[in-house]
Design a protein around this motif. Structure first.
Motif, PDB file in Angstrom:
ATOM      1  N   ILE A  77     -25.411   2.820 -36.674  1.00 25.27           N
ATOM      2  CA  ILE A  77     -26.204   2.618 -35.464  1.00 25.27           C
ATOM      3  C   ILE A  77     -26.273   1.121 -35.171  1.00 25.27           C
ATOM      4  O   ILE A  77     -26.423   0.304 -36.090  1.00 25.27           O
ATOM      5  N   GLY A  78     -26.154   0.795 -33.914  1.00 24.64           N
ATOM      6  CA  GLY A  78     -26.228  -0.611 -33.536  1.00 24.64           C
ATOM      7  C   GLY A  78     -27.171  -0.840 -32.372  1.00 24.64           C
ATOM      8  O   GLY A  78     -27.442   0.073 -31.586  1.00 24.64           O
ATOM      9  N   TRP A  79     -27.654  -2.057 -32.288  1.00 26.88           N
ATOM     10  CA  TRP A  79     -28.399  -2.525 -31.127  1.00 26.88           C
ATOM     11  C   TRP A  79     -27.526  -3.540 -30.390  1.00 26.88           C
ATOM     12  O   TRP A  79     -27.035  -4.504 -30.993  1.00 26.88           O
ATOM     13  N   GLN A 110     -21.605 -10.515 -20.824  1.00 27.26           N
ATOM     14  CA  GLN A 110     -21.028  -9.339 -21.475  1.00 27.26           C
ATOM     15  C   GLN A 110     -22.028  -8.726 -22.452  1.00 27.26           C
ATOM     16  O   GLN A 110     -22.916  -9.408 -22.969  1.00 27.26           O
ATOM     17  N   ARG A 111     -21.857  -7.435 -22.676  1.00 30.40           N
ATOM     18  CA  ARG A 111     -22.686  -6.759 -23.667  1.00 30.40           C
ATOM     19  C   ARG A 111     -22.371  -7.335 -25.044  1.00 30.40           C
ATOM     20  O   ARG A 111     -21.205  -7.544 -25.399  1.00 30.40           O
ATOM     21  N   GLU A 112     -23.417  -7.571 -25.825  1.00 34.21           N
ATOM     22  CA  GLU A 112     -23.306  -8.240 -27.124  1.00 34.21           C
ATOM     23  C   GLU A 112     -23.895  -7.376 -28.224  1.00 34.21           C
ATOM     24  O   GLU A 112     -24.986  -6.820 -28.062  1.00 34.21           O
ATOM     25  N   LEU A 113     -23.192  -7.275 -29.336  1.00 32.15           N
ATOM     26  CA  LEU A 113     -23.738  -6.582 -30.506  1.00 32.15           C
ATOM     27  C   LEU A 113     -24.746  -7.504 -31.183  1.00 32.15           C
ATOM     28  O   LEU A 113     -24.393  -8.580 -31.624  1.00 32.15           O
ATOM     29  N   VAL A 114     -25.980  -7.046 -31.282  1.00 33.70           N
ATOM     30  CA  VAL A 114     -27.051  -7.849 -31.856  1.00 33.70           C
ATOM     31  C   VAL A 114     -27.226  -7.554 -33.338  1.00 33.70           C
ATOM     32  O   VAL A 114     -27.353  -8.469 -34.153  1.00 33.70           O
TER      33      VAL A 114
END
Length: 119
Positions: free
Chosen positions: A34-36, A44-48
């Motif tokens: 699972i990621g936020w 751009q969408r960024e993986l936090v």
């Protein structure tokens, strides 16, 4: 059917804290990564942050030491504790699930929750 629902966003002052929740259904939480992610206007969408089925965690450089991802399997919920928030953390935050285990390639997304950091 896989379903993810985020909650906990809102308006907070710089230096404040929020805890985001991602309630999941349709699959066993501890078998997925699972990621936020977050997306600010014009960016751009960024993986936090991410957490694997084996509880390995990842936190992006921009949030390391301030954010922490965790998982409560019996509650089917993943959390993102966000401390010392900065205006640049303002974004829509999404949780996502990866059946393959690779959180950089999720196959299911939530609808997002807005986080605004402003005085």
């Amino acid at each position: 059917q896989v379903h993810l629902v985020e909650s906990g966003g809102g308006l907070v002052q710089p230096g404040g804290s929020l805890r985001l929740s991602c309630a999941v259904s349709g699959f066993t939480l501890d078998t997925y990564s699972i990621g936020w992610f977050r997306q600010a206007p014009g960016k751009q969408r960024e993986l936090v942050a991410g957490i694997s089925s084996g509880d390995w965690t990842f936190h992006g450089d921009s949030v390391k030491g301030r954010f922490r991802i965790s998982r409560d399997n019996p509650r089917n919920t993943v959390y993102l504790q966000m401390n010392n928030l900065k205006p640049e953390d303002t974004a829509v935050y999404y949780c996502a699930a990866a059946s393959s285990g690779n959180i950089r390639r999720p196959d299911s997304w939530g609808q997002g929750t807005q986080v605004t950091v402003s005085s």
